[in-house]
Motif scaffolding. Structure first.
Motif, PDB file in Angstrom:
ATOM      1  N   VAL A 172      38.791  37.871  40.526  1.00 29.40           N
ATOM      2  CA  VAL A 172      37.584  38.536  41.045  1.00 29.40           C
ATOM      3  C   VAL A 172      37.794  38.945  42.499  1.00 29.40           C
ATOM      4  CG1 VAL A 172      35.134  38.225  41.588  1.00 29.40           C
ATOM      5  CG2 VAL A 172      36.047  37.401  39.410  1.00 29.40           C
ATOM      6  N   LYS A 173      38.343  38.046  43.294  1.00 28.76           N
ATOM      7  CA  LYS A 173      38.647  38.370  44.700  1.00 28.76           C
ATOM      8  C   LYS A 173      39.686  39.490  44.769  1.00 28.76           C
ATOM      9  CE  LYS A 173      38.776  37.786  49.195  1.00 28.76           C
ATOM     10  NZ  LYS A 173      37.716  38.349  50.027  1.00 28.76           N
ATOM     11  N   ALA A 174      40.686  39.450  43.912  1.00 31.23           N
ATOM     12  CA  ALA A 174      41.714  40.498  43.889  1.00 31.23           C
ATOM     13  C   ALA A 174      41.094  41.860  43.574  1.00 31.23           C
ATOM     14  CB  ALA A 174      42.801  40.152  42.871  1.00 31.23           C
ATOM     15  N   ARG A 175      40.157  41.891  42.641  1.00 33.00           N
ATOM     16  CA  ARG A 175      39.485  43.153  42.287  1.00 33.00           C
ATOM     17  C   ARG A 175      38.656  43.680  43.456  1.00 33.00           C
ATOM     18  NH1 ARG A 175      38.178  40.558  36.650  1.00 33.00           N
ATOM     19  NH2 ARG A 175      40.001  41.291  35.489  1.00 33.00           N
ATOM     20  N   GLU A 176      37.975  42.773  44.145  1.00 26.34           N
ATOM     21  CA  GLU A 176      37.184  43.189  45.314  1.00 26.34           C
ATOM     22  C   GLU A 176      38.084  43.815  46.373  1.00 26.34           C
ATOM     23  OE1 GLU A 176      35.213  39.622  46.571  1.00 26.34           O
ATOM     24  OE2 GLU A 176      33.847  39.615  44.836  1.00 26.34           O
ATOM     25  N   LEU A 177      39.196  43.163  46.649  1.00 22.10           N
ATOM     26  CA  LEU A 177      40.128  43.697  47.638  1.00 22.10           C
ATOM     27  C   LEU A 177      40.707  45.037  47.199  1.00 22.10           C
ATOM     28  CD1 LEU A 177      42.017  40.460  48.728  1.00 22.10           C
ATOM     29  CD2 LEU A 177      40.551  41.896  50.160  1.00 22.10           C
ATOM     30  N   ALA A 178      41.018  45.165  45.913  1.00 16.66           N
ATOM     31  CA  ALA A 178      41.571  46.421  45.395  1.00 16.66           C
ATOM     32  C   ALA A 178      40.610  47.576  45.651  1.00 16.66           C
ATOM     33  CB  ALA A 178      41.875  46.299  43.909  1.00 16.66           C
ATOM     34  N   ASN A 179      39.329  47.308  45.564  1.00 21.37           N
ATOM     35  CA  ASN A 179      38.334  48.352  45.790  1.00 21.37           C
ATOM     36  C   ASN A 179      38.089  48.637  47.266  1.00 21.37           C
ATOM     37  OD1 ASN A 179      37.856  48.922  43.083  1.00 21.37           O
ATOM     38  ND2 ASN A 179      36.393  47.243  42.907  1.00 21.37           N
ATOM     39  N   ASP A 180      38.443  47.677  48.126  1.00 26.60           N
ATOM     40  CA  ASP A 180      38.169  47.824  49.553  1.00 26.60           C
ATOM     41  C   ASP A 180      39.362  48.291  50.375  1.00 26.60           C
ATOM     42  OD1 ASP A 180      35.568  46.978  49.155  1.00 26.60           O
ATOM     43  OD2 ASP A 180      35.996  44.882  49.669  1.00 26.60           O
ATOM     44  N   ASN A 181      40.547  47.757  50.074  1.00 24.67           N
ATOM     45  CA  ASN A 181      41.708  48.033  50.914  1.00 24.67           C
ATOM     46  C   ASN A 181      42.975  47.776  50.107  1.00 24.67           C
ATOM     47  OD1 ASN A 181      43.949  47.446  52.794  1.00 24.67           O
ATOM     48  ND2 ASN A 181      42.395  47.642  54.397  1.00 24.67           N
ATOM     49  N   LEU A 182      43.691  48.837  49.789  1.00 23.97           N
ATOM     50  CA  LEU A 182      44.855  48.724  48.909  1.00 23.97           C
ATOM     51  C   LEU A 182      45.942  47.838  49.518  1.00 23.97           C
ATOM     52  CD1 LEU A 182      45.856  49.700  46.146  1.00 23.97           C
ATOM     53  CD2 LEU A 182      46.833  51.702  47.299  1.00 23.97           C
TER      54      LEU A 182
END
Length: 194
Positions: free
Chosen positions: A148-158
């Motif tokens: 879930v944290k990985a998905r959030e980061l993927a959407n915010d900053n590659l």
């Protein structure tokens, strides 16, 4: 999506058909989820959508090939023989890139490099390579404690997503007492270590 014929002579449906012939349905469903996520990320980060689709659909092209075939290719095609010590988790990206080129006729270096690096990462990664690396990790079928944290980061900053994935992949490998491919350590040193 309609392909331009710039990167492959195949249509998307033809490419899907060829890829699906080399893997189980379970693996192919993963590939389709990676393509979906890769296209989302490509739109967000202004990466060529056609390249993202092609790289995502072919990233696991060699994942379910027999070990004997992969070892034979490593030996016959001049790959570093040390690869043999790391198994299919590493081979399928590196040798898979070669197979995508030779069997599917895809010659675009950005696409091939994204396939090659999708499990190990690298110190230098194109935006496409980052998209495929991250999409493979966070596609909707993945279920693990930090996804879930990985998905959030993927959407915010590659870049932060690449760093997070690299760190947690390395932690997983260490906890499993697995051999760690040197390029994975290089990726960690570049993207995570301060």
């Amino acid at each position: 999506m309609i392909y331009s014929k710039k990167y492959t002579t195949l249509t998307r449906d033809e490419l899907k058909e060829k890829v699906s012939q080399h893997m189980s349905d379970k693996r192919f469903q993963h590939v389709l989820r990676v393509e979906k996520k890769a296209l989302e990320l490509a739109k967000r980060y202004d990466v060529d959508l056609e390249k993202a689709s092609i790289a995502a659909l072919t990233h696991d092209y060699a994942k379910e090939r027999p070990d004997e075939e992969m070892i034979g290719l490593i030996k016959s095609e001049g790959f570093d023989l040390d690869l043999i010590n790391y198994g299919n988790a590493i081979w399928h990206g590196i040798v898979g890139s070669f197979l995508v080129k030779t069997e599917l006729g895809i010659n675009d270096e950005d696409i091939l490099t994204a396939i090659e690096l999708h499990t190990t990462g690298a110190c230098e990664m194109s935006e496409l390579a980052k998209v495929i690396y991250v999409a493979d990790y966070v596609e909707e079928g993945r279920q693990f404690p930090v996804v879930v944290k990985a998905r959030e980061l993927a959407n915010d900053n590659l870049d932060l997503a690449v760093s997070f994935e690299t760190k947690h992949t390395l932690l997983y490998l260490i906890n499993q007492q697995s051999r760690i491919y040197p390029k994975t350590l290089e990726t960690y040193n570049q993207w995570v270590a301060q």
